[in-house]
Motif scaffolding. Structure first.
Motif, PDB file in Angstrom:
ATOM      1  N   THR A 379       0.832  -1.207   0.000  1.00 13.35           N
ATOM      2  CA  THR A 379       0.000   0.000   0.000  1.00 13.35           C
ATOM      3  C   THR A 379       0.868   1.260   0.000  1.00 13.35           C
ATOM      4  O   THR A 379       0.590   2.224  -0.725  1.00 13.35           O
ATOM      5  CB  THR A 379      -0.932   0.003   1.223  1.00 13.35           C
ATOM      6  N   ILE A 380       1.912   1.254   0.813  1.00 11.29           N
ATOM      7  CA  ILE A 380       2.834   2.395   0.844  1.00 11.29           C
ATOM      8  C   ILE A 380       3.474   2.587  -0.529  1.00 11.29           C
ATOM      9  O   ILE A 380       3.548   3.704  -1.058  1.00 11.29           O
ATOM     10  CB  ILE A 380       3.922   2.189   1.918  1.00 11.29           C
ATOM     11  N   ALA A 381       3.951   1.483  -1.108  1.00  4.96           N
ATOM     12  CA  ALA A 381       4.625   1.561  -2.410  1.00  4.96           C
ATOM     13  C   ALA A 381       3.695   2.099  -3.489  1.00  4.96           C
ATOM     14  O   ALA A 381       4.084   2.923  -4.332  1.00  4.96           O
ATOM     15  CB  ALA A 381       5.161   0.185  -2.796  1.00  4.96           C
ATOM     16  N   GLN A 382       2.458   1.648  -3.486  1.00  8.18           N
ATOM     17  CA  GLN A 382       1.505   2.108  -4.500  1.00  8.18           C
ATOM     18  C   GLN A 382       1.149   3.582  -4.311  1.00  8.18           C
ATOM     19  O   GLN A 382       0.931   4.307  -5.288  1.00  8.18           O
ATOM     20  CB  GLN A 382       0.250   1.240  -4.435  1.00  8.18           C
ATOM     21  N   THR A 383       1.125   4.034  -3.061  1.00  9.56           N
ATOM     22  CA  THR A 383       0.861   5.450  -2.805  1.00  9.56           C
ATOM     23  C   THR A 383       2.030   6.305  -3.289  1.00  9.56           C
ATOM     24  O   THR A 383       1.836   7.362  -3.910  1.00  9.56           O
ATOM     25  CB  THR A 383       0.608   5.698  -1.305  1.00  9.56           C
ATOM     26  N   ILE A 384       3.251   5.850  -3.041  1.00 11.98           N
ATOM     27  CA  ILE A 384       4.428   6.554  -3.546  1.00 11.98           C
ATOM     28  C   ILE A 384       4.410   6.566  -5.073  1.00 11.98           C
ATOM     29  O   ILE A 384       4.740   7.580  -5.703  1.00 11.98           O
ATOM     30  CB  ILE A 384       5.720   5.890  -3.010  1.00 11.98           C
ATOM     31  N   GLN A 385       4.031   5.448  -5.659  1.00 12.73           N
ATOM     32  CA  GLN A 385       3.920   5.353  -7.122  1.00 12.73           C
ATOM     33  C   GLN A 385       2.996   6.444  -7.669  1.00 12.73           C
ATOM     34  O   GLN A 385       3.330   7.146  -8.642  1.00 12.73           O
ATOM     35  CB  GLN A 385       3.376   3.972  -7.486  1.00 12.73           C
ATOM     36  N   ALA A 386       1.847   6.630  -7.031  1.00 14.99           N
ATOM     37  CA  ALA A 386       0.884   7.649  -7.475  1.00 14.99           C
ATOM     38  C   ALA A 386       1.413   9.060  -7.251  1.00 14.99           C
ATOM     39  O   ALA A 386       1.222   9.955  -8.086  1.00 14.99           O
ATOM     40  CB  ALA A 386      -0.437   7.453  -6.727  1.00 14.99           C
ATOM     41  N   GLN A 387       2.114   9.266  -6.139  1.00 14.32           N
ATOM     42  CA  GLN A 387       2.647  10.598  -5.838  1.00 14.32           C
ATOM     43  C   GLN A 387       3.744  10.997  -6.824  1.00 14.32           C
ATOM     44  O   GLN A 387       3.792  12.150  -7.298  1.00 14.32           O
ATOM     45  CB  GLN A 387       3.170  10.630  -4.400  1.00 14.32           C
ATOM     46  N   LEU A 388       4.626  10.072  -7.160  1.00 14.99           N
ATOM     47  CA  LEU A 388       5.711  10.394  -8.090  1.00 14.99           C
ATOM     48  C   LEU A 388       5.189  10.587  -9.508  1.00 14.99           C
ATOM     49  O   LEU A 388       5.784  11.325 -10.308  1.00 14.99           O
ATOM     50  CB  LEU A 388       6.791   9.315  -8.051  1.00 14.99           C
ATOM     51  N   ALA A 389       4.064   9.957  -9.824  1.00 14.34           N
ATOM     52  CA  ALA A 389       3.466  10.152 -11.144  1.00 14.34           C
ATOM     53  C   ALA A 389       3.047  11.607 -11.354  1.00 14.34           C
ATOM     54  O   ALA A 389       3.017  12.098 -12.489  1.00 14.34           O
ATOM     55  CB  ALA A 389       2.254   9.230 -11.311  1.00 14.34           C
ATOM     56  N   GLN A 390       2.778  12.306 -10.263  1.00 15.92           N
ATOM     57  CA  GLN A 390       2.352  13.703 -10.352  1.00 15.92           C
ATOM     58  C   GLN A 390       3.459  14.638 -10.840  1.00 15.92           C
ATOM     59  O   GLN A 390       3.175  15.750 -11.281  1.00 15.92           O
ATOM     60  CB  GLN A 390       1.843  14.186  -8.988  1.00 15.92           C
ATOM     61  N   ILE A 391       4.701  14.179 -10.750  1.00 13.61           N
ATOM     62  CA  ILE A 391       5.804  15.012 -11.259  1.00 13.61           C
ATOM     63  C   ILE A 391       6.446  14.380 -12.499  1.00 13.61           C
ATOM     64  O   ILE A 391       7.528  14.794 -12.921  1.00 13.61           O
ATOM     65  CB  ILE A 391       6.862  15.293 -10.179  1.00 13.61           C
ATOM     66  N   GLY A 392       5.796  13.370 -13.071  1.00 12.65           N
ATOM     67  CA  GLY A 392       6.282  12.782 -14.316  1.00 12.65           C
ATOM     68  C   GLY A 392       7.225  11.607 -14.147  1.00 12.65           C
ATOM     69  O   GLY A 392       7.901  11.211 -15.101  1.00 12.65           O
ATOM     70  N   ILE A 393       7.284  11.014 -12.941  1.00 10.42           N
ATOM     71  CA  ILE A 393       8.124   9.830 -12.727  1.00 10.42           C
ATOM     72  C   ILE A 393       7.216   8.601 -12.695  1.00 10.42           C
ATOM     73  O   ILE A 393       6.295   8.516 -11.882  1.00 10.42           O
ATOM     74  CB  ILE A 393       8.924   9.931 -11.415  1.00 10.42           C
ATOM     75  N   THR A 394       7.474   7.658 -13.588  1.00  8.32           N
ATOM     76  CA  THR A 394       6.717   6.413 -13.642  1.00  8.32           C
ATOM     77  C   THR A 394       7.430   5.355 -12.815  1.00  8.32           C
ATOM     78  O   THR A 394       8.631   5.109 -13.011  1.00  8.32           O
ATOM     79  CB  THR A 394       6.577   5.913 -15.085  1.00  8.32           C
ATOM     80  N   VAL A 395       6.704   4.761 -11.892  1.00 11.11           N
ATOM     81  CA  VAL A 395       7.304   3.781 -10.977  1.00 11.11           C
ATOM     82  C   VAL A 395       6.668   2.418 -11.178  1.00 11.11           C
ATOM     83  O   VAL A 395       5.439   2.286 -11.183  1.00 11.11           O
ATOM     84  CB  VAL A 395       7.130   4.226  -9.510  1.00 11.11           C
ATOM     85  N   GLU A 396       7.508   1.399 -11.345  1.00  7.10           N
ATOM     86  CA  GLU A 396       7.053   0.004 -11.361  1.00  7.10           C
ATOM     87  C   GLU A 396       7.295  -0.585  -9.974  1.00  7.10           C
ATOM     88  O   GLU A 396       8.432  -0.653  -9.506  1.00  7.10           O
ATOM     89  CB  GLU A 396       7.821  -0.809 -12.398  1.00  7.10           C
ATOM     90  N   VAL A 397       6.235  -0.998  -9.289  1.00 11.76           N
ATOM     91  CA  VAL A 397       6.347  -1.605  -7.962  1.00 11.76           C
ATOM     92  C   VAL A 397       6.659  -3.088  -8.118  1.00 11.76           C
ATOM     93  O   VAL A 397       5.942  -3.816  -8.813  1.00 11.76           O
ATOM     94  CB  VAL A 397       5.059  -1.406  -7.146  1.00 11.76           C
ATOM     95  N   LYS A 398       7.727  -3.527  -7.458  1.00 11.14           N
ATOM     96  CA  LYS A 398       8.155  -4.923  -7.545  1.00 11.14           C
ATOM     97  C   LYS A 398       8.092  -5.551  -6.152  1.00 11.14           C
ATOM     98  O   LYS A 398       9.023  -5.435  -5.363  1.00 11.14           O
ATOM     99  CB  LYS A 398       9.575  -5.006  -8.117  1.00 11.14           C
TER     100      LYS A 398
END
Length: 526
Positions: A379-398
């Motif tokens: 859940t933490i990782a997915q929230t960080i994923q969404a937050q970083l998307a707001q500045i144009g960083i795409t995150v793959e959670v592994k």
């Protein structure tokens, strides 16, 4: 194992044919249906991780140390209760000769199993010095320890190169388990790590059986002459997902478990029958780390962008239902060195994050984020994923299971550390600030320092602080160390969480440290 399981009744063992998945049956049957009828009093507990080593000189987790404390004697151990303290165990007496010399006198009559004789000062010397000799991952626990001088069979002097204040809060009561020199040398030839094949025990219990990802079974040590423990058997079930542990408790499969923060309010208002819920502050810490050696993260502006894009209160609201407080650094409130506030505000600042990313050249950036594949980590990782998307960083959670995750940054385990980019991590800790900072020195790069953070000033302060008695002076040093970590851009501190637990009052009187870590030897039958 030599002469360890000869007295174990077949009925006291778990059926070996059962297949468990992360601590629960793959078939969906409750654990109680695959456990043979117990003879005597049985303690059934859930643990957050499985064992990977029963060598106390090479442990990896709280779960292992909790078990090791049942199997091996120590000079001292932590007291249970709400206040931190320690008491004598294998030691009968201590004498602080001077700031770098501590004399101990052992109690007589503590025996090793398997015919390996009485525990002596020679075994203490071997147990402590092998950690240094074999460059164990837990070597930082030993601080400036140099060697032990033997005065007679029961007396020795612990010698440090320089004063080491944390010896009383880390080295002795938490680590410090004593193994048989003769048994270990026979098993390993060089005195190194014997892993999951312990050759002898010296504690109130012995290992009867261990099945990976299924269970650990401890039974009374027939050669133990000390205070009698409360239970005939201890059955420990590794359940990495805390929600699954809660369900196992509600099904009656375990009688003690940690519970999740987002379930705390529900269990407090409507607990299961005959259940006591306890809240404990946590000494652990959760953070997002960044691999400084990865090409995508070498630019500090990229790292600063990530730091400022993360909104910590939002993460805690999502992952912990608002039941966890924001961390200001590694060190929690109540421990020397706690900071009043972090350098980056908890809410971050998206505009500032975008500015840092522009300084780094802008453009789209794709990163991976490694984490445990259980909650609240995912859940933490997915929230960080969404937050970083707001500045144009795409995150793959592994997401990874615990066996894979806890070696990902270790150079000794292969080349995977080179691919680490972002990593969501959690470390448990002890009631001394050294245990927070010791893992982030240059020496720990590729061991536990997975961000590969390097700072000469940090290492200098870490060594200096371990010898300082004055709490206010120590605090200043540890606060500066946390500033250095945050200024590197490689860390975003999230929370210390908390450690609520519940246990069945008709079965057990539980005993924990002030931070909720179980002390199995102090558990008593109801």
């Amino acid at each position: 194992m030599r002469d360890i399981v000869t007295n174990v009744s077949r009925r006291t063992l778990l059926k070996t044919g059962a297949v468990l998945g992360g601590g629960v049956l793959a078939s969906g049957l409750p654990l109680s249906q695959v456990i043979w009828a117990a003879e005597g009093r049985v303690l059934k507990v859930a643990a957050s991780a499985d064992l990977s080593s029963l060598d106390p000189g090479f442990y990896h987790s709280n779960s292992e140390t909790c078990v090791n404390s049942c199997l091996y004697s120590k000079l001292t151990h932590f007291k249970s209760g709400s206040e931190w303290g320690w008491e004598l165990e294998a030691a009968e007496k201590f004498e602080q000769i001077d700031p770098t010399h501590i004399r101990f006198i052992l109690k007589k009559g503590i025996k090793f199993t398997g015919g390996y004789g009485e525990l002596t000062a020679k075994d203490v010397k071997f147990s402590f010095e092998r950690i240094i000799k074999h460059n164990s991952p837990v070597k930082p626990n030993m601080g400036s320890f140099d060697h032990i001088e033997i005065e007679d069979d029961y007396t020795g002097v612990i010698v440090f190169k320089s004063p080491f204040v944390p010896v009383w809060n880390i080295t002795l009561p938490w680590g410090g388990h004593i193994v048989s020199e003769e048994a270990v040398m026979k098993a390993t030839k060089d005195g190194g790590n014997f892993g999951m094949n312990p050759p002898a025990f010296s504690g109130p219990y012995v290992l009867a059986e261990w099945k990976q990802n299924q269970y650990t079974l401890l039974i009374r040590n027939p050669e133990w002459s000390g205070p009698k423990p409360g239970f005939d058997e201890i059955r420990i079930v590794p359940i990495t997902d805390i929600k699954t542990a809660e369900r196992a408790y509600q099904a009656g499969d375990v009688d003690f478990t940690e519970i999740s923060l987002d379930s705390l309010a529900t269990f407090k208002s409507n607990p299961p029958a005959d259940t006591k819920v306890e809240e404990h502050p946590s000494l652990g810490y959760v953070w997002l780390g960044m691999n400084l050696d990865h090409p995508k993260l070498k630019d500090i502006n990229v790292r600063k962008a990530i730091q400022w894009a993360i909104n910590v209160p939002q993460i805690l609201g999502t992952a912990y239902a608002g039941q966890a407080d924001v961390a200001t650094g590694l060190i929690p409130p109540g421990i020397v060195g706690h900071r009043d506030k972090a350098l980056v505000p908890p809410e971050g600042d998206l505009a500032k994050a975008k500015e840092f990313l522009e300084k780094a050249g802008g453009g789209d950036l794709n990163l991976t984020l490694d984490c445990l594949s259980s909650n609240p980590d995912t859940t933490i990782a997915q929230t960080i994923q969404a937050q970083l998307a707001q500045i144009g960083i795409t995150v793959e959670v592994k997401g990874q299971d615990s066996g894979s995750f806890w070696t990902i940054g270790m150079e000794s385990e292969g080349q995977r550390w080179k691919d680490v980019q972002l990593i969501l991590n959690f470390f448990s800790s002890q009631p001394d600030p050294l245990y927070y900072t010791a893992w982030f020195t240059k020496e720990q790069v590729g061991v536990w320092n997975w961000e590969r953070f390097r700072s000469d000033r940090f290492d200098e302060l870490n060594s200096k602080a371990a010898a300082v008695d004055d709490p206010k002076e120590r605090a200043k040093l540890y606060q500066e160390m946390q500033d250095l970590m945050e200024e590197s851009g490689a860390y975003r501190f999230l929370t210390h969480g908390a450690t609520p637990v519940m246990y069945r009052t008709t079965k057990v009187h539980a005993a924990t440290r002030p931070d909720g870590v179980p002390l199995y030897l102090d558990f008593k039958p109801a």
